[in-house]
Design an enzyme around this catalytic site. Structure first.
Site: not given
Ligand code: HPA
Length: 279
Positions: A61, A86, A113, A238, A252
């Site tokens: 970020h 955070e 994401a 993912n 991450h």
């Molecule tokens: N879970 C929650 N937040 C996320 C994920 C996840 O698998 N991938 C990216 N942000």
């Protein structure tokens, strides 16, 4: 200083720096900030120079507000956002959305994401949000809690039509034209920062979530409270792990790596929506 004065002070600071008047706000999630590089005639304002603006402490970020032109529209793009996990309050997390409204922006396009919950989703896929489930909101962490400022929006907000239908139609049309796969589904918002357990993933699937993430829902509620139009899109970074003993673990780094595949696809959709923007 009351809340509204704080929004105004931040907006005035931004106006002093940028000559262009943005009409569309863009929030770029983890690893997706590169999209702002597409803006022309841009002014970059670091979050640290905007009074009251929360800093993102998360890798991926960049922490800038970039104002510039894209496909004939003036856009204010947030490269990264602050999250509830955070340690920020929900008022702080959603402060930038209030400032966007104060700047005269009428539409916010949010990106995130996210983990793929729907078994049909693969890494790199995009999903347009047609709805969300806000787990924090349902258990008492809703950004609209507290005294309501009627100048900002109404006390009891209807959210049956949170995600603008015409913007969604436009995005789907652009995706079809350019051959970019784009799902439509439900984003399941959680606080994080831990990723989900396999049991939680199975629960989310039963409850109707298609992607899962740690942002967006608070911003959507505040944007709608302020009467702004909203579009939002998840990039699947993912595939959520739904079984114990799978030897897999979400991290991450994979989120940031997958974001690199997602940025060009998201850029295509976004440019198309701006070019064919339904007024
Ligand atoms: N879970 C929650 N937040 C996320 C994920 C996840 O698998 N991938 C990216 N942000």
């Amino acid at each position: 200083m009351n809340q509204r004065e704080a929004f105004k002070r931040a907006a005035d600071t931004i106006r002093e720096r940028a000559n262009l008047q943005p009409t569309i706000g863009l929030v770029l999630g983890s690893g997706l900030g590169g999209l702002a590089d597409e803006l022309e005639h841009r002014t970059v304002v670091p979050y640290s120079e905007i009074p009251g603006w929360p800093q993102s402490t998360v890798q991926g970020h960049q922490g800038n507000l970039v104002i510039g032109e894209l496909e004939g529209q003036v856009v204010a793009a947030q490269q990264g956002r602050a999250h509830f996990y955070e340690g920020y309050s929900l008022a702080q997390v959603t402060f930038p959305i209030r400032v966007m409204k104060e700047l005269g922006i009428g539409t916010v396009i949010l990106t995130n994401a996210a983990g793929g919950i729907n078994p049909a989703y693969e890494v790199g896929d995009l999903m347009l949000l047609e709805d969300h489930i806000s787990m924090p909101g349902m258990v008492g962490a809703n950004p609209l809690m507290g005294p309501n400022d009627d100048e900002l929006g109404e006390r009891f907000l209807g959210v049956a039509q949170a995600y603008d239908r015409r913007l969604r139609r436009c995005a789907l049309e652009v995706a079809r034209e350019h051959g970019v796969p784009l799902h439509s589904g439900v984003y399941f918002g959680l606080s994080g920062p831990a990723f989900e357990t396999p049991a939680e993933i199975r629960m989310i699937r039963i409850l109707g979530g298609d992607t899962v993430g740690m942002s967006t829902v608070h911003e959507v509620l505040v944007a709608r409270h302020g009467g702004m139009r909203v579009m939002a899109c998840s990039g699947v970074t993912n595939v959520a792990i739904d079984a114990v003993d799978s030897d897999l673990e979400t991290n991450h780094l994979e989120v940031l790596e997958a974001a690199e595949i997602i940025v060009p696809r998201l850029t295509t959709i976004l440019k198309g929506v701006l070019l064919n923007f339904p007024t």
